[in-house]
Scaffold this motif. Structure first.
Motif, PDB file in Angstrom:
ATOM      1  N   ALA A 167       0.816  -1.216   0.000  1.00  0.00           N
ATOM      2  CA  ALA A 167       0.000   0.000   0.000  1.00  0.00           C
ATOM      3  C   ALA A 167       0.849   1.265   0.000  1.00  0.00           C
ATOM      4  O   ALA A 167       0.454   2.286  -0.575  1.00  0.00           O
ATOM      5  N   LYS A 171       0.203   4.004  -2.768  1.00  0.00           N
ATOM      6  CA  LYS A 171      -0.282   5.323  -2.327  1.00  0.00           C
ATOM      7  C   LYS A 171       0.592   6.442  -2.889  1.00  0.00           C
ATOM      8  O   LYS A 171       0.086   7.483  -3.306  1.00  0.00           O
ATOM      9  N   TRP A 175      -2.290   5.603  -5.785  1.00  0.00           N
ATOM     10  CA  TRP A 175      -2.984   4.314  -5.762  1.00  0.00           C
ATOM     11  C   TRP A 175      -2.973   3.677  -7.148  1.00  0.00           C
ATOM     12  O   TRP A 175      -3.996   3.257  -7.681  1.00  0.00           O
ATOM     13  N   GLN A 190      -7.633   0.388   0.949  1.00  0.00           N
ATOM     14  CA  GLN A 190      -7.416   1.756   1.424  1.00  0.00           C
ATOM     15  C   GLN A 190      -7.931   1.937   2.847  1.00  0.00           C
ATOM     16  O   GLN A 190      -7.255   2.543   3.695  1.00  0.00           O
ATOM     17  N   HIS A 193      -5.689  -0.103   5.235  1.00  0.00           N
ATOM     18  CA  HIS A 193      -4.356   0.492   5.338  1.00  0.00           C
ATOM     19  C   HIS A 193      -4.385   1.757   6.191  1.00  0.00           C
ATOM     20  O   HIS A 193      -3.486   1.973   7.021  1.00  0.00           O
ATOM     21  N   GLU A 194      -5.405   2.581   6.005  1.00  0.00           N
ATOM     22  CA  GLU A 194      -5.515   3.798   6.809  1.00  0.00           C
ATOM     23  C   GLU A 194      -5.593   3.458   8.296  1.00  0.00           C
ATOM     24  O   GLU A 194      -4.958   4.105   9.139  1.00  0.00           O
TER      25      GLU A 194
END
Length: 253
Positions: A167, A171, A175, A190, A193-194
């Motif tokens: 990721a 990113k 992305w 997403q 991962h956040e």
């Protein structure tokens, strides 16, 4: 020539494939690609689910596997080292097809809760595993807020790599990947991962071998299949009696 089935554990896309040309596109020049051929779909599906790509392929049945894949996995810390241990798993039957996610939560070494849901009639094994890992991180966040130490365990190296390794590169590139094509399961990647970024300095994330007799992983597997059987799109805590033997006797993924 007998038909072969190709398993890709690490590549541009993972799963079971029937074409070597397609498989080659997924693994050629892909860093640390892991793949192998099998004589039957049953063997291929079983190997993909169990993550058996760590084993050396036989000369008769396998395409070459990158030597980088021989790197040993880190040892998983004992459950007693953490206040909360969260096992996540996903199931899909067939793949792609009906998918669901499951979780088993332990307080130290004691089973405390089971979770299931996120049924998708058009899912994949990878999307189910990612959904389960995302839910595990949400539960981890709540436990961390209570001052507890937390260990999250998944048998999907793909999911772990997606949110904690790949990721970062995706990113930085807006992305996007280096290779042409969309990133599959991007929305859930997403979101997970956040959350991982927020928790990574407080939570331990580990890979655990699937279908290896590890109770937490086996229970999470049964919950993921239960989610498919129940066709439940929400994510719920299992309200039935938590009889470990009875639950382990349920249909496995």
């Amino acid at each position: 020539m007998a038909k072969k089935f190709y398993v890709v554990w690490v590549g541009r896309e993972t799963g079971v494939f029937t074409s070597w040309d397609k498989t080659k596109q997924l693994v050629d020049k892909f860093p640390k690609a892991r793949y192998k051929s099998f004589p039957s779909r049953e063997e291929a599906e079983s190997a993909f689910k169990s993550g058996a790509g760590a084993a050396a392929p036989s000369a008769k049945s396998a395409k070459p596997v990158s030597s980088a894949s021989a790197k040993p996995k880190p040892t998983i810390k004992p459950l007693a080292d953490f206040d909360v241990n969260i096992f996540s798993d996903g199931a899909c039957d067939p793949n792609p097809g009906k998918a669901g996610s499951g979780i088993a939560v332990y307080h130290r070494e004691q089973l405390a809760a089971l979770w299931y849901g996120l049924y998708n009639p058009n899912g994949t094994n990878n999307s189910a595993e990612l959904n389960a890992l995302h839910q595990a991180l949400l539960l981890a966040e709540a436990a961390l807020e209570q001052g507890k130490s937390v260990h999250v365990l998944s048998d999907s190296q793909y999911s772990i790599n997606c949110i904690s390794v790949w990721a970062y590169s995706w990113k930085r590139k807006g992305w996007q990947r280096n290779e042409p094509g969309d990133i599959k399961n991007l929305e859930i990647i997403q979101a997970a991962h956040e959350l991982y970024e927020k928790l990574k300095n407080k939570v331990t994330l580990s890979h655990v071998k699937g279908h290896a007799g590890i109770e937490g992983n086996e229970l999470a597997d049964r919950m993921s299949v239960y989610a498919v059987d129940q066709c439940d799109t929400e994510f719920h805590q299992y309200s039935g009696e938590i009889d470990v033997e009875a639950i382990l006797a349920m249909r496995a993924g």
